[in-house]
Design a protein around this motif. Structure first.
Motif, PDB file in Angstrom:
ATOM      1  N   LYS A  79       0.820  -1.207   0.000  1.00  0.00           N
ATOM      2  CA  LYS A  79       0.000   0.000   0.000  1.00  0.00           C
ATOM      3  C   LYS A  79       0.856   1.259   0.000  1.00  0.00           C
ATOM      4  CE  LYS A  79      -4.091  -1.902   2.249  1.00  0.00           C
ATOM      5  NZ  LYS A  79      -4.848  -2.007   3.506  1.00  0.00           N
ATOM      6  N   SER A  80       1.888   1.274   0.847  1.00  0.00           N
ATOM      7  CA  SER A  80       2.738   2.465   0.908  1.00  0.00           C
ATOM      8  C   SER A  80       3.534   2.645  -0.383  1.00  0.00           C
ATOM      9  CB  SER A  80       3.670   2.412   2.122  1.00  0.00           C
ATOM     10  OG  SER A  80       4.576   1.328   2.012  1.00  0.00           O
ATOM     11  N   THR A  81       3.927   1.529  -1.017  1.00  0.00           N
ATOM     12  CA  THR A  81       4.651   1.607  -2.290  1.00  0.00           C
ATOM     13  C   THR A  81       3.753   2.180  -3.381  1.00  0.00           C
ATOM     14  OG1 THR A  81       6.086  -0.253  -1.723  1.00  0.00           O
ATOM     15  CG2 THR A  81       5.863   0.270  -4.054  1.00  0.00           C
ATOM     16  N   LYS A  82       2.531   1.678  -3.458  1.00  0.00           N
ATOM     17  CA  LYS A  82       1.581   2.174  -4.460  1.00  0.00           C
ATOM     18  C   LYS A  82       1.299   3.656  -4.255  1.00  0.00           C
ATOM     19  CE  LYS A  82      -3.297   1.761  -5.676  1.00  0.00           C
ATOM     20  NZ  LYS A  82      -4.560   1.122  -5.321  1.00  0.00           N
ATOM     21  N   ARG A  83       1.078   4.045  -2.996  1.00  0.00           N
ATOM     22  CA  ARG A  83       0.787   5.446  -2.696  1.00  0.00           C
ATOM     23  C   ARG A  83       1.968   6.344  -3.081  1.00  0.00           C
ATOM     24  NH1 ARG A  83      -0.772   4.689   2.077  1.00  0.00           N
ATOM     25  NH2 ARG A  83       1.225   4.951   3.099  1.00  0.00           N
ATOM     26  N   ALA A 128      -2.363   8.073 -12.160  1.00  0.00           N
ATOM     27  CA  ALA A 128      -2.313   6.983 -11.191  1.00  0.00           C
ATOM     28  C   ALA A 128      -2.378   5.643 -11.919  1.00  0.00           C
ATOM     29  CB  ALA A 128      -3.461   7.100 -10.199  1.00  0.00           C
ATOM     30  N   ILE A 129      -1.575   4.705 -11.449  1.00  0.00           N
ATOM     31  CA  ILE A 129      -1.496   3.388 -12.071  1.00  0.00           C
ATOM     32  C   ILE A 129      -1.653   2.329 -10.984  1.00  0.00           C
ATOM     33  CG2 ILE A 129       0.119   1.751 -13.152  1.00  0.00           C
ATOM     34  CD1 ILE A 129       1.132   3.948 -14.858  1.00  0.00           C
ATOM     35  N   MET A 130      -2.360   1.247 -11.314  1.00  0.00           N
ATOM     36  CA  MET A 130      -2.478   0.122 -10.398  1.00  0.00           C
ATOM     37  C   MET A 130      -1.272  -0.785 -10.597  1.00  0.00           C
ATOM     38  SD  MET A 130      -5.220   0.536  -8.655  1.00  0.00           S
ATOM     39  CE  MET A 130      -5.513  -1.082  -7.955  1.00  0.00           C
ATOM     40  N   GLU A 181      11.856   1.593  -6.948  1.00  0.00           N
ATOM     41  CA  GLU A 181      12.615   2.370  -5.956  1.00  0.00           C
ATOM     42  C   GLU A 181      11.905   2.388  -4.605  1.00  0.00           C
ATOM     43  OE1 GLU A 181      14.904   5.533  -8.904  1.00  0.00           O
ATOM     44  OE2 GLU A 181      13.002   6.131  -8.003  1.00  0.00           O
ATOM     45  N   GLU A 182      10.607   2.644  -4.624  1.00  0.00           N
ATOM     46  CA  GLU A 182       9.852   2.725  -3.376  1.00  0.00           C
ATOM     47  C   GLU A 182       9.760   1.356  -2.693  1.00  0.00           C
ATOM     48  OE1 GLU A 182       9.023   5.509  -2.029  1.00  0.00           O
ATOM     49  OE2 GLU A 182       9.374   6.822  -3.747  1.00  0.00           O
TER      50      GLU A 182
END
Length: 199
Positions: A79-83, A128-130, A181-182
């Motif tokens: 979740k934090s990576t996607k955000r 935004a990308i899933m 990277e994230e």
């Protein structure tokens, strides 16, 4: 080793962006970031599911990502990576250079899908990308069967472009880099905690 591929991808990308080298396509850079993402995903799975055999996934990024989504301990990292990835993408205003270019892109993508290519990830108005869609798209290019797409076809694909400070840039390679990277930071911290915790 994932960090080595990530560093190599950054270096090659930055040299290309400075016109220090010329590449006929983004495929070599994509390959480095894909392989970094693959190694980080495998490390995350090994750290959270010690009995897992990551070798059975090969280079299939979409399968690795799907397996990670099933692991509760990876939920917060994903979740934090996607955000974080989408926050970075959101700082770039997405824009086709013209309505004609947007129409051409959609027509070319439809033709490419009919030839067996993966559909492009859905790109929201804020760029935004899933991640699941991103790795489905890149999974076909990085897997054992991906050579057809990764090399001859990659040069002819059209992907969404974004307006950046230095001009137009392709969105999907940027999303792949940002996600990797994230995620690498999150996995590194998670693996460090796992190696120092008492058994």
């Amino acid at each position: 080793m994932g960090r080595d591929y990530l560093t190599a991808g950054r270096n090659l990308s930055e040299r290309r962006d400075r016109d220090a080298i010329s590449l006929s396509s983004n495929a070599p850079i994509d390959h480095l970031f894909c392989h970094a993402a693959e190694l980080f995903m495998k490390a995350a799975l090994i750290a959270t599911v010690p009995t897992i055999n990551v070798m059975k996934y090969g280079h299939r990024l979409h399968c690795l990502f799907g397996r990670m989504e099933e692991v509760n301990d990876l939920g917060s990292v994903l979740k934090s990576t996607k955000r974080a990835m989408n926050q970075r993408l959101g700082k770039i205003e997405r824009a086709f250079t013209s309505a004609d270019e947007a129409a051409r892109f959609l027509a070319e993508q439809e033709t490419f899908e009919k030839m067996g290519g993966a559909p492009l990830p859905t790109v929201g108005k804020d760029a935004a990308i899933m991640p699941r869609e991103l790795f489905h798209w890149y999974g076909l290019r990085h897997s054992q069967k991906g050579g057809f797409f990764r090399y001859p076809m990659h040069r002819h694909e059209t992907v969404p472009v974004v307006e950046g400070k230095d001009g137009l840039v392709e969105l999907l390679p940027l999303a792949l880099r940002y996600w990797t990277e994230e995620f690498s930071d999150g996995v590194y911290q998670m693996c460090s905690r796992a190696s120092t915790s008492p058994n």
